[in-house]
Design a protein around this motif. Structure first.
Motif, short mmCIF file in Angstrom:
data_model
loop_
_atom_site.label_atom_id
_atom_site.label_comp_id
_atom_site.label_asym_id
_atom_site.label_seq_id
_atom_site.Cartn_x
_atom_site.Cartn_y
_atom_site.Cartn_z
N LEU A 91 -3.39 -5.30 2.64
CA LEU A 91 -3.51 -4.69 3.96
C LEU A 91 -2.16 -4.13 4.41
O LEU A 91 -2.08 -3.04 4.98
CB LEU A 91 -4.03 -5.70 4.98
CG LEU A 91 -4.14 -5.19 6.43
CD1 LEU A 91 -5.06 -4.00 6.52
CD2 LEU A 91 -4.62 -6.32 7.34
N GLU A 92 -1.08 -4.87 4.15
CA GLU A 92 0.24 -4.43 4.60
C GLU A 92 0.63 -3.10 3.95
O GLU A 92 1.12 -2.18 4.62
CB GLU A 92 1.29 -5.51 4.29
CG GLU A 92 1.20 -6.75 5.19
CD GLU A 92 0.05 -7.67 4.82
OE1 GLU A 92 -0.28 -8.55 5.65
OE2 GLU A 92 -0.53 -7.51 3.72
N LEU A 93 0.41 -2.99 2.62
CA LEU A 93 0.74 -1.74 1.93
C LEU A 93 -0.21 -0.62 2.34
O LEU A 93 0.20 0.53 2.46
CB LEU A 93 0.68 -1.96 0.41
CG LEU A 93 1.74 -2.91 -0.16
CD1 LEU A 93 1.51 -3.12 -1.65
CD2 LEU A 93 3.14 -2.36 0.09
N TYR A 94 -1.46 -0.96 2.55
CA TYR A 94 -2.47 0.01 3.01
C TYR A 94 -2.02 0.64 4.32
O TYR A 94 -2.14 1.85 4.53
CB TYR A 94 -3.79 -0.72 3.17
CG TYR A 94 -4.96 0.08 3.69
CD1 TYR A 94 -5.79 0.78 2.83
CD2 TYR A 94 -5.26 0.12 5.05
CE1 TYR A 94 -6.88 1.49 3.30
CE2 TYR A 94 -6.34 0.81 5.53
CZ TYR A 94 -7.16 1.50 4.65
OH TYR A 94 -8.23 2.20 5.13
N LEU A 95 -1.49 -0.19 5.22
CA LEU A 95 -1.10 0.30 6.54
C LEU A 95 0.11 1.24 6.49
O LEU A 95 0.31 2.04 7.42
CB LEU A 95 -0.80 -0.88 7.47
CG LEU A 95 -1.99 -1.77 7.83
CD1 LEU A 95 -1.54 -2.98 8.64
CD2 LEU A 95 -3.05 -0.98 8.59
N ALA A 110 -4.89 14.65 -0.23
CA ALA A 110 -6.08 13.80 -0.16
C ALA A 110 -6.06 12.76 -1.27
O ALA A 110 -6.35 11.57 -1.03
CB ALA A 110 -7.33 14.66 -0.26
N GLN A 111 -5.70 13.19 -2.47
CA GLN A 111 -5.64 12.25 -3.60
C GLN A 111 -4.54 11.22 -3.39
O GLN A 111 -4.73 10.03 -3.69
CB GLN A 111 -5.39 13.02 -4.90
CG GLN A 111 -5.35 12.13 -6.13
CD GLN A 111 -5.14 12.93 -7.42
OE1 GLN A 111 -5.13 14.15 -7.40
NE2 GLN A 111 -4.97 12.23 -8.53
N TRP A 112 -3.40 11.64 -2.85
CA TRP A 112 -2.30 10.71 -2.63
C TRP A 112 -2.70 9.62 -1.65
O TRP A 112 -2.43 8.44 -1.89
CB TRP A 112 -1.05 11.45 -2.12
CG TRP A 112 0.09 10.50 -1.91
CD1 TRP A 112 1.03 10.13 -2.82
CD2 TRP A 112 0.38 9.75 -0.72
NE1 TRP A 112 1.89 9.21 -2.28
CE2 TRP A 112 1.52 8.95 -0.99
CE3 TRP A 112 -0.21 9.68 0.54
CZ2 TRP A 112 2.07 8.09 -0.04
CZ3 TRP A 112 0.34 8.82 1.49
CH2 TRP A 112 1.47 8.04 1.20
N PHE A 113 -3.33 10.00 -0.54
CA PHE A 113 -3.73 9.00 0.45
C PHE A 113 -4.70 7.99 -0.16
O PHE A 113 -4.58 6.78 0.07
CB PHE A 113 -4.37 9.68 1.67
CG PHE A 113 -3.38 10.11 2.71
CD1 PHE A 113 -2.75 9.18 3.51
CD2 PHE A 113 -3.08 11.45 2.90
CE1 PHE A 113 -1.83 9.56 4.48
CE2 PHE A 113 -2.17 11.85 3.86
CZ PHE A 113 -1.54 10.90 4.65
N ARG A 114 -5.65 8.49 -0.92
CA ARG A 114 -6.63 7.59 -1.53
C ARG A 114 -5.96 6.63 -2.50
O ARG A 114 -6.20 5.41 -2.47
CB ARG A 114 -7.72 8.40 -2.24
CG ARG A 114 -8.74 7.54 -3.00
CD ARG A 114 -9.45 6.56 -2.07
NE ARG A 114 -10.28 5.64 -2.80
CZ ARG A 114 -11.59 5.82 -3.03
NH1 ARG A 114 -12.19 6.90 -2.58
NH2 ARG A 114 -12.27 4.93 -3.70
N GLU A 115 -5.10 7.14 -3.35
CA GLU A 115 -4.46 6.29 -4.34
C GLU A 115 -3.47 5.33 -3.70
O GLU A 115 -3.36 4.16 -4.11
CB GLU A 115 -3.76 7.16 -5.39
CG GLU A 115 -4.74 7.94 -6.27
CD GLU A 115 -4.05 8.85 -7.25
OE1 GLU A 115 -2.79 9.00 -7.15
OE2 GLU A 115 -4.72 9.44 -8.12
N ALA A 116 -2.74 5.78 -2.69
CA ALA A 116 -1.77 4.92 -2.03
C ALA A 116 -2.46 3.79 -1.27
O ALA A 116 -1.92 2.68 -1.15
CB ALA A 116 -0.91 5.73 -1.07
N ALA A 117 -3.66 4.07 -0.76
CA ALA A 117 -4.40 3.05 -0.01
C ALA A 117 -5.05 2.03 -0.93
O ALA A 117 -5.40 0.93 -0.48
CB ALA A 117 -5.46 3.71 0.86
N ASP A 118 -5.22 2.37 -2.20
CA ASP A 118 -5.84 1.45 -3.15
C ASP A 118 -4.84 0.42 -3.66
O ASP A 118 -4.64 0.25 -4.86
CB ASP A 118 -6.42 2.23 -4.35
CG ASP A 118 -7.74 2.89 -4.02
OD1 ASP A 118 -8.43 2.41 -3.11
OD2 ASP A 118 -8.08 3.89 -4.67
#
Length: 362
Positions: free
Chosen positions: A64-68, A52-60
């Motif tokens: 948009l391209e990196l978020y996806l 959960a923490q990884w997804f949140r930090e990776a999305a920050d």
């Protein structure tokens, strides 16, 4: 007495969600369990809390391209009938637990074919999962209706095929069509054939526009494609000027969007993560609401943003000072804009939303 505007009471309010991605809302534990079941070894970590923490930090990432890119992991575990049904079932259950009474959840069937399923089979399994989730929520004393939006990826060439799929399933739980993915370099007009097909079939659609790209994306979505709603649309503020004295001047496109009551599917937390806005304080939700655009509150991707509808509403309350009557207005805005028949929308507004908020407003 008026209920306090805190997370506990906001969860009790009836909510309507128009912009939520199925592959962006998995439970972290489900991601880990499905990965083990299907043999996917690409997860960066395996423990649910760490995931959960990884997804949140990776999305920050502010991009948009990196978020996806984070979606590679969730999509990878949604390639089997059991995986698709489970994710859809849990989606409905989680939304109902948060007080959502109507939701339109979108996903791209073309991304779930690696296990040998056909497009029709993929949609069938997801719709079965939604029905199971609705039944499970009902057994727990919570009512929710989930409509499905079928998404075509804007960088691919299957939009007409997915539009036909949406129409084929329109009486079985699919309520509309959408295109998503990186905006820059992939304008909505590349998919005119799909949108013309939807219009010819008197079918509804929304378009991701005005998130990572500005006014041209919004203009094309409306003028060329004829979209019913704008997925995000946050960059409409590029056509709005606020003077030092507070005087507001709107351009032709902003006026048109407001005058035509084109719904904006705004996603506050996600818009910050993708760099569409610099911070929550800078989010134009407050300005757009004050100017009486048809704004709606949405989650976008609950896993990546570690959020829920209640949390998004609380963010708006804390940032802009909104009250219960404002949250009711945003909720009615969303229900008015849903892709189900008018009489059914009206019934939800009159029988569920207004009575539910009346209890909280006092």
């Amino acid at each position: 007495m008026t209920a306090p505007l805190d997370l506990e009471y906001i969860r009790r309010a009836p909510k309507v969600l128009l912009h939520d991605h199925l592959d962006g809302g998995l439970r972290p534990a489900t991601v880990a369990e499905l990965a083990a079941e299907c043999g996917y070894t690409g997860l960066p970590v395996e423990a649910p809390d760490e995931l959960a923490q990884w997804f949140r930090e990776a999305a920050d990432s502010g991009s948009l391209e990196l978020y996806l890119e984070t979606f590679a992991h969730t999509v990878a575990v949604m390639q089997t009938p059991a995986g698709l049904r489970r994710v859809a079932r849990e989606c409905a259950e989680d939304l109902a637990h948060d007080g959502v009474v109507y939701a339109e959840v979108r996903f791209a069937p073309e991304q779930h074919l690696e296990g040998g399923l056909s497009l029709d089979e993929v949609v069938d399994h997801v719709l079965e999962g939604f029905l199971e989730g609705e039944a499970s929520a009902r057994a727990a004393g919570r009512e929710i209706r989930v409509g499905c939006l079928l998404t075509a990826m804007r960088h691919a060439a299957r939009s007409r095929e997915i539009a036909e799929l949406a129409v084929r399933f329109r009486y079985r739980g699919v309520v509309g069509f959408d295109i998503a993915g990186a905006e820059a370099g992939y304008p909505p007009s590349r998919h005119l054939d799909a949108f013309e097909y939807m219009r010819n079939c008197n079918a509804h659609f929304t378009i991701h526009a005005g998130e990572a790209f500005g006014l041209p994306s919004i203009h094309e979505a409306i003028a060329f494609c004829g979209t019913d709603r704008l997925g995000h649309g946050v960059r409409i503020t590029d056509d709005i000027a606020v003077g030092a004295d507070g005087h507001v001047t709107m351009g032709l496109l902003a006026n048109y969007v407001r005058d035509k009551r084109i719904p904006l599917e705004l996603c506050p937390s996600s818009n910050v993560q993708t760099g569409a806005v610099a911070s929550l304080d800078d989010h134009p939700f407050g300005l757009l609401a004050r100017l009486r655009f048809r704004v709606t509150v949405n989650t976008d991707n609950r896993l990546m943003s570690d959020t829920s509808m209640s949390r998004e509403m609380l963010v708006l309350v804390n940032t802009f000072g909104f009250g219960w009557s404002d949250l009711e207005r945003f909720t009615i805005n969303a229900m008015k804009s849903a892709f189900i028949p008018f009489d059914q929308r009206l019934a939800v507004i009159d029988d569920i939303i207004k009575p539910g908020f009346a209890v909280l407003i006092g």
